[in-house]
Write a protein that holds these residues in place. Structure first.
Motif, PDB file in Angstrom:
ATOM      1  N   THR A 167      -0.931   7.882   5.372  1.00 59.74           N
ATOM      2  CA  THR A 167      -0.876   8.329   3.899  1.00 59.74           C
ATOM      3  C   THR A 167      -1.730   9.611   3.943  1.00 59.74           C
ATOM      4  N   ARG A 168      -1.302  10.487   3.260  1.00 63.40           N
ATOM      5  CA  ARG A 168      -1.875  11.729   2.852  1.00 63.40           C
ATOM      6  C   ARG A 168      -1.749  12.449   1.502  1.00 63.40           C
ATOM      7  N   GLU A 169      -2.638  13.092   0.926  1.00 62.00           N
ATOM      8  CA  GLU A 169      -2.406  13.699  -0.225  1.00 62.00           C
ATOM      9  C   GLU A 169      -2.156  15.181  -0.255  1.00 62.00           C
ATOM     10  N   ASN A 201      -4.287   9.186  -7.933  1.00 66.58           N
ATOM     11  CA  ASN A 201      -4.878  10.384  -8.261  1.00 66.58           C
ATOM     12  C   ASN A 201      -4.134  11.186  -9.032  1.00 66.58           C
ATOM     13  N   ARG A 211       0.475  11.351  -3.688  1.00 69.79           N
ATOM     14  CA  ARG A 211       0.252  10.557  -2.541  1.00 69.79           C
ATOM     15  C   ARG A 211       1.467  10.404  -1.916  1.00 69.79           C
ATOM     16  N   GLN A 220       3.255   8.181   1.334  1.00 64.39           N
ATOM     17  CA  GLN A 220       2.787   7.295   2.330  1.00 64.39           C
ATOM     18  C   GLN A 220       4.323   7.013   3.054  1.00 64.39           C
TER      19      GLN A 220
END
Length: 209
Positions: A6-8, A192, A197, A199
């Motif tokens: 998972t990264r933003e 956020n 986001r 995933q």
């Protein structure tokens, strides 16, 4: 073996929905004009072009014994505001509520890099699966060989994996200043309102020697 990552991603643009509810707009025309003037003043303060604010939805409803006489008409106007500076969202939301809006919702976050960024996150998810499998196989005194099957774990629901997650961050004119989400899942894993986001998860089956 399941691997996930998972990264933003910082969005390039954000879409906000502003909802104004009025009772008998004919009688409250002055109040409606004041709200509109305050809204345009906020846009000017943050150097947002008025063209970025468009009417998104209109809805009228009535109440009373009769829908033709002695009835009260409620008009709901919803605007969509597109921002090219999503970083100002936290500062802008209270200002928009103060114009008289009943609700302000960050409805969408967009980025032209989303598809490419998702591929990067997918690589991290595959690496995570291999790292886990490698550790288990080594503990058993074996060696990890090639991949037999691989399948992406898609999110539940009708949303496509490339559609950015919708933020449920809301600023309301009553109660607390802000609330995140409407159910327990959102409280545990809040969205956020200033980041997309991404995933990705894969189920990978390896051959072992």
């Amino acid at each position: 073996m399941r691997g996930s990552a998972t990264r933003e991603l910082a969005p390039e643009t954000a879409e906000l929905l502003l909802t104004y509810r009025a009772q008998d707009q004919v009688r409250n025309a002055d109040r409606a004009r004041e709200q509109q003037d305050r809204l345009l003043a906020v846009l000017n303060e943050y150097r947002i072009e008025p063209a970025r604010l468009v009417v998104y939805n209109l809805m009228a409803s009535g109440s009373g014994w009769s829908k033709t006489t002695n009835s009260t008409v409620y008009l709901t106007t919803q605007y969509k505001l597109t921002l090219d500076k999503p970083a100002i969202i936290n500062e802008l939301l209270p200002k928009l509520v103060q114009t008289g809006a009943d609700e302000v919702v960050v409805s969408n976050l967009l980025s032209s890099r989303l598809a490419a960024f998702r591929l990067e996150v997918a690589s991290l998810a595959l690496a995570d699966a291999r790292t886990k499998a490698q550790h288990i196989v080594q503990q058993a005194g074996l060696k990890l060989a090639g991949i037999r099957t691989i399948a992406e774990v898609l999110p539940a629901g009708p949303a496509a994996p490339l559609i950015p997650e919708r933020s449920r961050y809301r600023m309301l004119t009553f109660g607390s200043a802000a609330s995140v989400g409407a159910d327990a899942a959102d409280v545990v894993n809040p969205v956020n309102p200033r980041a997309i986001r991404v995933q990705v998860a894969f189920d990978v089956e390896y051959e072992v020697q």
